[in-house]
Design an enzyme around this catalytic site. Structure first.
Site, PDB file in Angstrom:
ATOM      1  N   TYR A  72       8.034 -61.332  36.145  1.00  0.00           N
ATOM      2  CA  TYR A  72       8.911 -60.291  35.602  1.00  0.00           C
ATOM      3  C   TYR A  72       9.171 -60.541  34.113  1.00  0.00           C
ATOM      4  O   TYR A  72       9.134 -59.626  33.302  1.00  0.00           O
ATOM      5  CB  TYR A  72      10.239 -60.273  36.366  1.00  0.00           C
ATOM      6  N   PHE A 125       1.140 -34.303  18.012  1.00  0.00           N
ATOM      7  CA  PHE A 125       0.741 -33.997  19.385  1.00  0.00           C
ATOM      8  C   PHE A 125       1.968 -33.476  20.141  1.00  0.00           C
ATOM      9  O   PHE A 125       3.102 -33.792  19.788  1.00  0.00           O
ATOM     10  CB  PHE A 125       0.164 -35.256  20.049  1.00  0.00           C
ATOM     11  N   ASP A 126       1.726 -32.686  21.203  1.00  0.00           N
ATOM     12  CA  ASP A 126       2.835 -32.041  21.959  1.00  0.00           C
ATOM     13  C   ASP A 126       3.930 -32.999  22.405  1.00  0.00           C
ATOM     14  O   ASP A 126       5.109 -32.686  22.290  1.00  0.00           O
ATOM     15  CB  ASP A 126       2.392 -31.373  23.267  1.00  0.00           C
ATOM     16  N   ASP A 216       0.376 -42.562  14.732  1.00  0.00           N
ATOM     17  CA  ASP A 216       0.091 -42.248  16.135  1.00  0.00           C
ATOM     18  C   ASP A 216      -1.330 -42.737  16.353  1.00  0.00           C
ATOM     19  O   ASP A 216      -2.299 -42.102  15.926  1.00  0.00           O
ATOM     20  CB  ASP A 216       0.215 -40.743  16.399  1.00  0.00           C
ATOM     21  N   ALA A 218      -3.332 -43.325  18.944  1.00  0.00           N
ATOM     22  CA  ALA A 218      -4.078 -43.097  20.189  1.00  0.00           C
ATOM     23  C   ALA A 218      -5.592 -43.266  19.985  1.00  0.00           C
ATOM     24  O   ALA A 218      -6.262 -43.894  20.791  1.00  0.00           O
ATOM     25  CB  ALA A 218      -3.772 -41.704  20.740  1.00  0.00           C
ATOM     26  N   LYS A 259      -6.524 -44.004  25.527  1.00  0.00           N
ATOM     27  CA  LYS A 259      -7.699 -43.526  24.787  1.00  0.00           C
ATOM     28  C   LYS A 259      -8.456 -44.759  24.264  1.00  0.00           C
ATOM     29  O   LYS A 259      -9.270 -45.326  24.963  1.00  0.00           O
ATOM     30  CB  LYS A 259      -7.265 -42.609  23.632  1.00  0.00           C
ATOM     31  N   HIS A 451       1.807 -24.360  30.370  1.00  0.00           N
ATOM     32  CA  HIS A 451       0.362 -24.395  30.653  1.00  0.00           C
ATOM     33  C   HIS A 451      -0.004 -25.312  31.819  1.00  0.00           C
ATOM     34  O   HIS A 451      -1.038 -25.142  32.428  1.00  0.00           O
ATOM     35  CB  HIS A 451      -0.426 -24.767  29.396  1.00  0.00           C
TER      36      HIS A 451
HETATM   37  N1  F0G Z   1      -0.538 -38.816  20.801  1.00  0.00           N
HETATM   38  C1  F0G Z   1      -1.730 -38.202  20.855  1.00  0.00           C
HETATM   39  C2  F0G Z   1      -2.479 -37.932  19.589  1.00  0.00           C
HETATM   40  C3  F0G Z   1      -2.266 -37.810  22.097  1.00  0.00           C
HETATM   41  O1  F0G Z   1      -3.443 -37.186  22.137  1.00  0.00           O
HETATM   42  C4  F0G Z   1      -1.532 -38.092  23.280  1.00  0.00           C
HETATM   43  C5  F0G Z   1      -2.041 -37.693  24.586  1.00  0.00           C
HETATM   44  C6  F0G Z   1      -0.287 -38.748  23.154  1.00  0.00           C
HETATM   45  C7  F0G Z   1       0.169 -39.100  21.903  1.00  0.00           C
HETATM   46  C8  F0G Z   1       0.547 -39.072  24.368  1.00  0.00           C
HETATM   47  O2  F0G Z   1       0.000 -40.112  25.072  1.00  0.00           O
HETATM   48  O3  F0G Z   1      -0.593 -39.124  27.297  1.00  0.00           O
HETATM   49  O4  F0G Z   1      -0.427 -41.596  26.957  1.00  0.00           O
HETATM   50  O5  F0G Z   1       1.606 -40.211  26.984  1.00  0.00           O
HETATM   51  N2  F0G Z   1      -3.009 -36.908  24.742  1.00  0.00           N
HETATM   52  C9  F0G Z   1      -3.628 -36.508  26.004  1.00  0.00           C
HETATM   53  C10 F0G Z   1      -4.629 -35.404  25.749  1.00  0.00           C
HETATM   54  C11 F0G Z   1      -2.677 -36.175  27.109  1.00  0.00           C
HETATM   55  O6  F0G Z   1      -5.170 -34.879  26.733  1.00  0.00           O
HETATM   56  O7  F0G Z   1      -4.914 -35.079  24.598  1.00  0.00           O
HETATM   57  P1  F0G Z   1       0.146 -40.262  26.659  1.00  0.00           P
END
Ligand code: F0G
Length: 460
Positions: A72, A125-126, A216, A218, A259, A451
């Site tokens: 843990y 990103f969203d 960011d 990713a 990613k 969506h």
């Molecule tokens: N930032 C970027 C640029 C992303 O593309 C994503 C996720 C996230 C943050 C969030 O990361 O999913 O691990 O919580 N992108 C995926 C996509 C979901 O399909 O483009 P996460």
């Protein structure tokens, strides 16, 4: 003459996939409310919904899983991950999180100090935008206009418009700006890279006004690959050196490790040297993600991530990975299918406004193309356009996205180039007969993030 290279791996384990008959695909899509998110994965032949958490792990990663220490507190696997991540980024503080949005939810509330503060980005990103807003901030994008011109080649369509960025900072005053987030590569603009010159210039502007810069991260390794291939002065640098330089121009990062971490689940927060911020992130972590030495991850997950982070920085891997996306993009481009050009790192983005000029934005042209591609070839793409964008929270009106994309997202190390050829055939067939496609309207529309779960019907 140089020797041609193929994938830098061979396949040790396979997972069967199956193309169900066309009538069954038609029935499945209707039952899914014409929304591929609601299809069962078994109804899909080639799944291009996302590159997130869908990659194949290597034998080294699978064996690392066995070494997981599930303590843990103070897990050995945590310290292993820490060593690798520190070595790649040069940062002093690293904390694990369960995925990218987990990293965002412990970092952003500690950076956004007061309600209404701005968070500036190339294109958020969203989930990043959502977490900025949950923390009381306002997300603003400063992507260079060149990103919206899908036809003309530009090596770095993820770049910031630096002039607009600085003008905004001067107007709104630095004290009202929480931070600048550089998203590498820029997913929402088509997986497009940001140049090192642009990242460096963002940092210089930020320093002039005393503003924090976050990455960011990713798809940071894919961005580093594009810099090596396209930016003068970087051709002889290693991917690692380039990655280290990217991180050097920021004060912290949030990373979805699903990613370029080459794992199915995981995330990281990194803080260069700000001890106060690190302490704040750690204390928010306990209620949100878990104890600071596991952050929502199993010990074995941290082991696999430690290996995945290293593998994603190998040049041969990146060349083959991005080369596969380019292979698909080139086939579509050669056949006259309009795509974001050049193709990005993780996906081919098809410009559906051009394919279906007869479908208005609020009948979702890219969704129409995605659905047709599923019927044609059992392939599941994802819409990145007005369907995803949603409504104006104040007026309730449908917002019009500047781009109506169908994203063909390529999982890492999963499909072969033969799959790419089958995908290209299906997309080309759909594009050839696109004038027959019809738009979609809502049968059921959720209030937020519609969506994912909306149900649609074809417009009569
Ligand atoms: N930032 C970027 C640029 C992303 O593309 C994503 C996720 C996230 C943050 C969030 O990361 O999913 O691990 O919580 N992108 C995926 C996509 C979901 O399909 O483009 P996460």
């Amino acid at each position: 003459m140089s020797v041609r290279k193929a994938e830098p791996y061979k396949i040790k384990m396979v997972e069967p996939i199956n193309l169900i008959p066309r009538e069954e695909r038609e029935k499945a899509l209707k039952e899914a409310g014409y929304n591929p998110f609601s299809l069962r994965a078994d109804q899909v032949y080639i799944d291009l919904l996302t590159d997130s958490g869908t990659g194949a792990m290597s034998d080294r990663q699978w064996s690392a899983l066995m070494m997981g220490d599930e303590s843990y507190a103070g897990s050995r696997s945590f310290y292993r991950l820490l060593d690798v991540a520190k070595c790649i980024t040069g940062y002093k503080y690293i904390v694990p999180a369960h995925q990218g949005r987990g990293a965002e939810q412990i970092l952003l509330p500690n950076v956004i100090k007061k309600k209404g503060d701005y968070v500036l980005g190339n294109m958020h990103f969203d989930t990043t935008k959502a977490h900025i807003e949950i923390a009381g901030g306002r997300a603003v994008n400063f992507i260079d206009e060149k990103a919206f011109n899908t036809t003309d080649y530009d090596p770095f369509k993820g770049d910031f418009d630096l002039e607009k960025l600085e003008k905004f900072i001067k107007e709104k005053k630095a004290e009202n700006i929480a931070c600048i987030i550089v998203t590498v590569t820029c997913n929402s603009a088509g997986g497009q890279p940001v140049s090192m010159a642009n990242i460096k210039a963002v940092k210089e502007i930020a320093d002039r006004y005393g503003i924090m810069v976050l990455i960011d991260a990713a798809r940071y390794a894919e961005n580093a690959y594009f810099i090596k291939k396209r930016e003068a002065g970087y051709e002889n640098k290693s991917i690692r050196e380039i990655a280290m330089e990217i991180f050097s121009y920021a004060d912290g990062f949030a990373m979805s490790a699903k990613k370029d971490g080459l794992v199915n689940m995981g995330g990281l927060v990194g803080i260069k040297d700000d001890e106060e911020l690190y302490t704040a992130v750690r204390s928010l972590m306990v209620p949100m993600e878990g104890f600071p030495t596991y952050g929502g991850l199993n010990g074995r997950d941290m082991e696999a991530l430690a290996v995945g982070l290293e593998e994603a920085l190998e040049f041969d891997y990146l060349e083959s990975r991005i080369g596969q996306v380019e292979y698909l993009g080139q086939m579509l481009h050669d056949a006259g299918v309009p795509i974001q050009w050049p193709v990005g790192g993780h996906a081919v983005f098809v410009d559906c406004k051009k394919i279906c000029p007869h479908i208005p934005f609020n009948q979702f042209p890219a969704q129409a193309v995605c659905n047709a591609v599923y019927i044609e070839g059992g392939i599941r793409p994802v819409e990145i356009g007005s369907f995803l964008l949603g409504r104006d929270p104040e007026t309730g009106e449908d917002l019009e996205s500047p781009l109506e994309f169908m994203r063909l997202t390529i999982p890492r190390r999963v499909y072969t180039n033969r799959h790419m050829e089958v995908i290209a055939d299906a997309v080309i067939n759909v594009a050839k007969n696109a004038e027959k496609l019809v738009g979609f309207e809502f049968e059921y529309e959720p209030k937020v993030l519609r969506h994912f779960t909306a149900k649609l019907r074809p417009v009569k």
